[in-house]
Design an enzyme around this catalytic site. Structure first.
Site, mmCIF file in Angstrom:
data_model
loop_
_atom_site.group_PDB
_atom_site.id
_atom_site.type_symbol
_atom_site.label_atom_id
_atom_site.label_comp_id
_atom_site.label_asym_id
_atom_site.label_seq_id
_atom_site.Cartn_x
_atom_site.Cartn_y
_atom_site.Cartn_z
ATOM 1 N N GLY A 11 45.386 52.306 36.704
ATOM 2 C CA GLY A 11 45.378 51.655 35.381
ATOM 3 C C GLY A 11 44.112 52.003 34.627
ATOM 4 N N GLY A 115 43.480 52.177 45.013
ATOM 5 C CA GLY A 115 44.423 53.234 45.371
ATOM 6 C C GLY A 115 43.779 54.602 45.210
ATOM 7 C CB THR A 116 41.656 55.931 42.461
ATOM 8 O OG1 THR A 116 42.600 55.551 41.473
ATOM 9 C CG2 THR A 116 40.974 57.225 42.079
ATOM 10 C CB THR A 136 39.446 47.993 38.863
ATOM 11 O OG1 THR A 136 40.261 46.824 38.714
ATOM 12 C CG2 THR A 136 38.432 47.696 39.947
ATOM 13 C CB ILE A 137 39.933 44.865 34.241
ATOM 14 C CG1 ILE A 137 41.381 44.732 34.710
ATOM 15 C CG2 ILE A 137 39.799 45.888 33.139
ATOM 16 C CD1 ILE A 137 42.282 44.034 33.697
ATOM 17 C CG ASP A 138 42.300 43.876 38.944
ATOM 18 O OD1 ASP A 138 42.398 43.339 37.835
ATOM 19 O OD2 ASP A 138 43.234 44.468 39.499
ATOM 20 N NE ARG A 286 45.024 48.356 32.228
ATOM 21 C CZ ARG A 286 46.149 48.633 32.900
ATOM 22 N NH1 ARG A 286 46.540 47.826 33.865
ATOM 23 N NH2 ARG A 286 46.862 49.684 32.607
HETATM 24 O O1 F6P Z 1 44.515 47.058 38.529
HETATM 25 C C1 F6P Z 1 44.250 46.602 37.250
HETATM 26 C C2 F6P Z 1 45.397 45.862 36.675
HETATM 27 O O2 F6P Z 1 44.963 45.590 35.410
HETATM 28 C C3 F6P Z 1 45.854 44.607 37.410
HETATM 29 O O3 F6P Z 1 45.073 43.496 37.130
HETATM 30 C C4 F6P Z 1 47.268 44.470 36.934
HETATM 31 O O4 F6P Z 1 48.046 43.782 37.870
HETATM 32 C C5 F6P Z 1 47.720 45.873 36.839
HETATM 33 O O5 F6P Z 1 46.578 46.627 36.556
HETATM 34 C C6 F6P Z 1 48.815 46.108 35.831
HETATM 35 O O6 F6P Z 1 48.846 47.440 35.513
HETATM 36 P P1 F6P Z 1 50.015 48.271 34.828
HETATM 37 O O7 F6P Z 1 50.722 47.368 33.902
HETATM 38 O O8 F6P Z 1 49.296 49.381 34.149
HETATM 39 O O9 F6P Z 1 50.859 48.779 35.932
#
Ligand code: F6P
Length: 359
Positions: A11, A115-116, A136-138, A286
């Site tokens: 993402g 994952g990356t 990551t924003i997480d 994001r």
């Molecule tokens: O990994 C970052 C993130 O923003 C998660 O918080 C969220 O669950 C996911 O990506 C959603 O990503 P996408 O809609 O791009 O699959």
């Protein structure tokens, strides 16, 4: 001449371009512009598999500090599929190694999340010179206290919660705001505290709707007829916590539920009689320009990646440890998400000012 490949995978988030810029500028600076060639790889590992590469010019990295998204584009190519030959009959790992060779790369910078990093580690173990950068924003990458993109998302989510206050107050409503974060609740925890949420619900602490409803009633009895609940998209209740992930997802699908926010809102309304609404800022968290904090962090991280190339130190990912930019071995961090510990100082801080986690 050194040839450095860069890709962004998973993402997107604010700060990817600022990191790319920091790394590129530092490479030109450390090696001399005439001694380095940067190769932009489109759409993450998909671009590496399919040799979607472009030789970049120094000017390509100018003017992108504030730009959201990623100039290279990004895609999710799941790690668990990397060694699986699918219908297209492509051996992905072999193809990535071939592109690396074809492009005469000396190293590869991979900007991404968990994952990356798993695939970066795989490629490193396959003999490629790889350096990761934690995006990551997480904020859930093991071994680093912070990832770029996180603080910008905290700022945006905080602004959302701030804005919900006046409308919740005017209508005496319960507002449930769903914040991104599937496995980790860092973003919800930080923005919940920064935005003054009354309840914070995160995946690490399974909730009980009765407890959340009680907290709303208690607030109403103390004179505040509205409440704000910050709920992570990956949150689940105590009953769901007893189930395996797949079973949980199956039951949710049966009920037409993806996340728990709507259920929480519905059940609170039924139990308390208070009017509820759900707000999902989603991908807005994001989007757009990185915050000043993330621009600085991204630049520091990008520069450290360039320094690692100069030092010939591969198989690492850049990290922030005790406020110092450093690096961790990819093999030590890959596949270990960083979740919110129950005794995290911020969890205790929240509890000590009366925020309910619904547990
Ligand atoms: O990994 C970052 C993130 O923003 C998660 O918080 C969220 O669950 C996911 O990506 C959603 O990503 P996408 O809609 O791009 O699959």
């Amino acid at each position: 001449m050194r040839r450095i490949g860069i890709l962004t995978s998973g993402g997107d988030c604010p700060g990817l371009n600022a990191t790319i810029r920091g790394a590129a500028k530092a490479c030109y600076q450390l090696f001399g512009t005439e001694n380095v060639e940067i190769v932009g790889i489109s759409d993450g590992y998909a671009g590496l598999i399919n040799n979607m590469c472009k030789d970049m010019k120094p000017s390509d990295f100018s003017g992108i500090l504030t730009r959201g998204g990623t100039i290279f584009g990004t895609k999710r190519t799941p790690y668990k599929k990397m060694r699986v030959i699918e219908e297209d009959n492509v051996d992905k790992v072999k193809a990535m190694k071939e592109t690396y060779k074809k492009q005469r790369l000396d190293c590869l910078l991979t900007l991404g999340g968990n994952g990356t990093h798993k695939t970066a580690n795989l490629l490193s173990q396959e003999g490629l010179n790889v350096i990761g950068l934690p995006k990551t924003i997480d904020n859930d990458i093991y071994g680093t206290s912070v990832t770029f993109g996180f603080h910008t998302a905290v700022d945006i989510a905080t602004d959302v919660i701030d804005r919900l206050h006046s409308t919740a107050d005017s209508h005496d409503r319960i507002m449930v705001v769903e914040i991104m974060g599937n496995k980790a609740g860092w973003l919800t925890l930080y923005s919940g505290i920064a935005g003054g949420a009354d309840m914070i619900v995160i995946p690490e602490i399974p909730f009980d709707t009765d407890k959340l409803a009680e907290a709303c009633v208690k607030r109403a009895q103390s004179g505040k007829a509205f409440s704000i609940l910050a709920v992570a998209e990956g949150a689940y209740d105590k009953e769901e916590a007893k189930l395996k992930k797949k079973e949980r997802a199956r039951l949710r699908a049966e009920k037409g539920e993806v996340t728990a926010s709507n259920r929480i809102a519905k059940e609170i309304e039924a139990k308390t009689g208070m009017e509820t609404r759900v707000c999902v800022p989603g991908h807005m968290l994001r989007g757009g320009s990185p915050s000043a904090y993330d621009r600085v962090l991204a630049t520091k991280f990008g520069v450290r990646a360039a320094q690692l190339i100069k030092e010939g130190k591969f198989g690492y990912t850049v990290a922030m440890v005790k406020s110092v930019v450093t690096e961790n071995k990819l093999e030590d961090i890959a596949g270990k998400p960083k979740l919110v510990p129950m005794d995290d100082q911020l969890v205790i801080t929240a509890r000590d000012i009366g925020i309910s986690f619904g547990d």
